[in-house]
Design a protein around this motif. Structure first.
Motif, PDB file in Angstrom:
ATOM      1  N   SER A 279       0.845  -1.183   0.000  1.00  0.00           N
ATOM      2  CA  SER A 279       0.000   0.000   0.000  1.00  0.00           C
ATOM      3  C   SER A 279       0.882   1.235   0.000  1.00  0.00           C
ATOM      4  CB  SER A 279      -0.904   0.013   1.238  1.00  0.00           C
ATOM      5  OG  SER A 279      -0.132   0.240   2.414  1.00  0.00           O
ATOM      6  N   THR A 282       2.589   1.383   3.458  1.00  0.00           N
ATOM      7  CA  THR A 282       3.574   0.364   3.811  1.00  0.00           C
ATOM      8  C   THR A 282       4.651   0.147   2.766  1.00  0.00           C
ATOM      9  OG1 THR A 282       2.257  -1.403   2.801  1.00  0.00           O
ATOM     10  CG2 THR A 282       1.816  -0.883   5.117  1.00  0.00           C
ATOM     11  N   CYS A 329      -2.052  -3.430   9.715  1.00  0.00           N
ATOM     12  CA  CYS A 329      -2.569  -3.162   8.371  1.00  0.00           C
ATOM     13  C   CYS A 329      -4.085  -3.351   8.345  1.00  0.00           C
ATOM     14  CB  CYS A 329      -1.895  -4.080   7.356  1.00  0.00           C
ATOM     15  SG  CYS A 329      -0.091  -3.921   7.308  1.00  0.00           S
TER      16      CYS A 329
END
Length: 457
Positions: A279, A282, A329
Motif C-alpha cells: 500500500s 507500507t 494493516c
C-alpha cells in the motif's frame, strides 16, 4: 542495504546513461543533468517549501522529482489532477511543478525539456542542507485525503530491496508501464528503481495493447509494469495466443490477480506475472508468482509479519516504515508460516476499483452533498466484474427530475458531480433509486437488501 537510490541521486547519472525514451525521442544522462540543473537553480531561488508535482510525461516528472529533492523541497504528489482533488489539497502546497496549468493563484515553475547547450553539472546539496521528501495522498477511512510522507531513506530502502529480490530475473532491460507514476507503485517501479539501476523507461503511458505489442517487438528485453484490471483484459486483446515477442518480466500490483488471468498471461507470455502486495503507507509487503490457485504471498526478506489475535489483521515490521514498531494493516490474513500468508479481505471501507484506491465513505459523502440526494449507499459488486453499485434515496427535487427526465438524466448528473473528485473509471456503473434504504434492527447497513437491489436489471 546497498543505498542504490541514495547513491544515484547524490551522484547523478553518467552522461551515457539512457534515462527515458518514446517513439520519437530519447533522453540521455547529459541532457537529463542539464534539465535537472536548470530547474534546481530556479527552485533554489524560491523560498516556497511545498511544491505540487504533476505531469503525465514520466521524464518531465523525473526532472521535477530529482530537482525538488536536491533543492530540499517537499513534493506533493496528488493521486489525480481532477479539479475537486486539487481544491481539497490547495492548502497543502505553495507552488506547482507541472507542464500544464493546473490551478490559478499559485506560483508555478514549468517542467520542460528545453535547456541551454552549455555543459551542466549535477546539482549537489548545499552545506548543512537536507534532501527533500515526498507526500502522497491516499483515501483515509474517514473520507478525507490522508497524507503519507516518504523520506529518501524509506524510498531508498524499498528500491534496494526490489533490486536485491528481482534483479536476477531482469536482464539489462527497458521499462514500460500501463500505470501512472503519480501513485507509489508506478513511482517506484517505473521511475525510481529504473533510474537507480540504469534501466531506461518509456516516458509515455502505454494505453493500448497495440502499443504494448509495438514495444515488445522492438525491444528484446522489456519489463512491463501493469495492474490486475489491465492484465485481465490483455489475453483477449492478444487473441489468447502465445506471443512471438514477450516481456522478460511482468509486474502486477494494486490488488490480487485472479489465477485464471495469471494463467492466461503465462500462456501468452510464457511466464505468469510477479504480483506485489502493499500500500501507499507500507510500500511493498510481499510478492507471489501464481503457479497454483490460491498461492500464498511471500514477504520480502527484510520484513517480519504476525497476526493480530483480535481481528486477524496483518501486523508488519519493515525497513520502509518510519519506526521499528509493529504496524497494523487494514487487511485480514491467514498465516501459512512466519513468511507466507493468504489475504482474506479488507477490514475497512477502502476498496480497489480498476486498481485505484477508493474510500466509499468519501464518495457517499460527496453524493449526499448534492441537492438531488438525501441518502447514498455504495457497495462493490463482483459480477459480471468488479464495479460499484450506488443506491440513492433522492430528495424531492431529485425525484422530480427522475419523474420528468428519467433515470439516465439523474445518472449523468450525479456522475458529473463525482467527477470533480474521482476519476471516471472508478465511478459507479449501476444505479438504483429506492424510496428508502432499509437498515438492520441494529441500525446498520443491510447489505443483503442492497445486494437484492442490484440482483435484477
Amino acid at each position: 542495504m546497498t543505498e542504490l537510490l541514495k547513491t544515484w541521486l547524490y551522484q547523478g547519472p553518467s552522461s551515457q546513461q539512457l534515462i527515458s525514451f518514446n517513439h520519437h525521442d530519447i533522453v540521455t544522462g547529459s541532457a537529463f543533468t542539464a534539465q535537472v540543473a536548470a530547474l534546481h537553480a530556479s527552485l533554489s531561488e524560491q523560498p516556497a517549501k511545498r511544491w505540487l508535482l504533476a505531469s503525465d510525461s514520466s521524464d518531465l516528472f523525473a526532472i521535477g522529482l530529482c530537482a525538488g529533492l536536491l533543492a530540499g523541497k517537499q513534493l506533493i504528489l496528488p493521486s489525480n489532477t481532477q479539479a475537486g482533488t486539487l481544491s481539497e489539497l490547495t492548502h497543502e502546497f505553495d507552488g506547482i511543478l507541472s507542464d500544464s496549468c493546473l490551478c490559478e493563484g499559485k506560483l508555478m515553475l514549468t517542467l520542460k525539456k528545453e535547456h541551454s547547450g552549455a555543459e551542466s553539472h549535477w546539482p549537489s546539496l548545499a552545506d548543512n542542507a537536507t534532501v527533500g521528501e515526498l507526500v502522497l495522498f491516499t483515501s483515509g477511512s474517514s473520507g478525507q485525503p490522508k497524507a503519507i510522507t516518504k523520506t529518501l531513506a524509506q524510498l531508498d530502502a524499498e528500491v534496494s530491496v526490489l533490486e536485491q529480490t528481482f534483479a536476477a530475473h531482469l536482464p539489462h532491460c527497458s521499462v514500460i508501464s500501463t500505470v501512472s507514476h503519480q501513485h507509489i507503485y508506478g513511482l517506484l517501479f517505473k521511475i525510481l528503481w529504473p533510474l537507480a539501476a540504469s534501466r531506461p523507461f518509456l516516458s509515455d503511458l502505454v494505453e493500448y495493447p497495440e502499443t504494448l505489442t509495438y514495444y515488445t517487438s522492438l525491444f528484446p528485453n522489456l519489463c512491463l509494469i501493469s495492474s490486475p484490471a489491465q492484465l485481465s483484459r490483455l489475453p483477449e486483446a492478444l487473441e489468447h495466443q502465445p506471443q512471438l515477442h514477450s516481456p522478460s518480466l511482468v509486474f502486477s500490483s494494486g490488488g490480487p490477480l485472479n489465477f485464471q488471468a495469471a494463467a492466461e498471461i503465462a500462456h501468452c507470455y510464457g511466464k505468469p506475472p510477479i504480483e506485489v502486495y502493499g500500500s501507499t503507507e507500507t510500500g511493498g509487503i510481499a510478492y507471489r508468482r501464481q503457479s497454483a490457485d490460491n498461492q500464498p504471498w511471500r514477504i520480502f526478506a527484510s520484513h517480519q509479519i504476525k497476526q493480530d489475535a483480535m481481528d486477524g489483521a496483518l501486523l508488519l515490521k519493515s525497513p520502509y516504515l518510519d519506526n521499528d514498531d509493529w504496524l497494523k494493516c487494514d487487511d485480514k490474513v491467514n498465516l501459512v508460516s512466519d513468511s507466507e500468508f493468504h489475504l482474506l479481505g479488507r477490514l475497512d471501507r477502502i476498496v480497489k476499483i480498476e486498481e485505484k484506491r477508493i474510500c466509499l465513505v468519501q464518495m457517499e459523502q460527496l453524493l449526499e452533498c448534492h441537492p438531488m440526494v438525501s441518502q447514498a449507499m455504495l457497495m462493490v459488486l463482483e459480477q459480471p466484474r468488479v464495479q460499484l453499485g450506488a443506491a440513492i434515496v433522492l430528495s424531492s427535487q431529485g425525484q422530480q427530475l427522475l419523474n420528468n427526465e428519467g433515470k439516465l438524466a439523474v445518472n449523468n448528473l450525479l456522475k458529473a458531480h463525482l467527477l470533480t473528485q474521482f476519476e471516471r473509471v472508478t465511478l459507479p456503473r449501476r444505479w438504483r433509486y429506492p424510496e428508502v434504504l432499509e437498515l438492520t434492527p441494529q441500525g446498520k447497513r443491510d447489505n443483503q437488501r442492497l445486494i437484492e437491489l442490484f440482483s435484477h436489471d
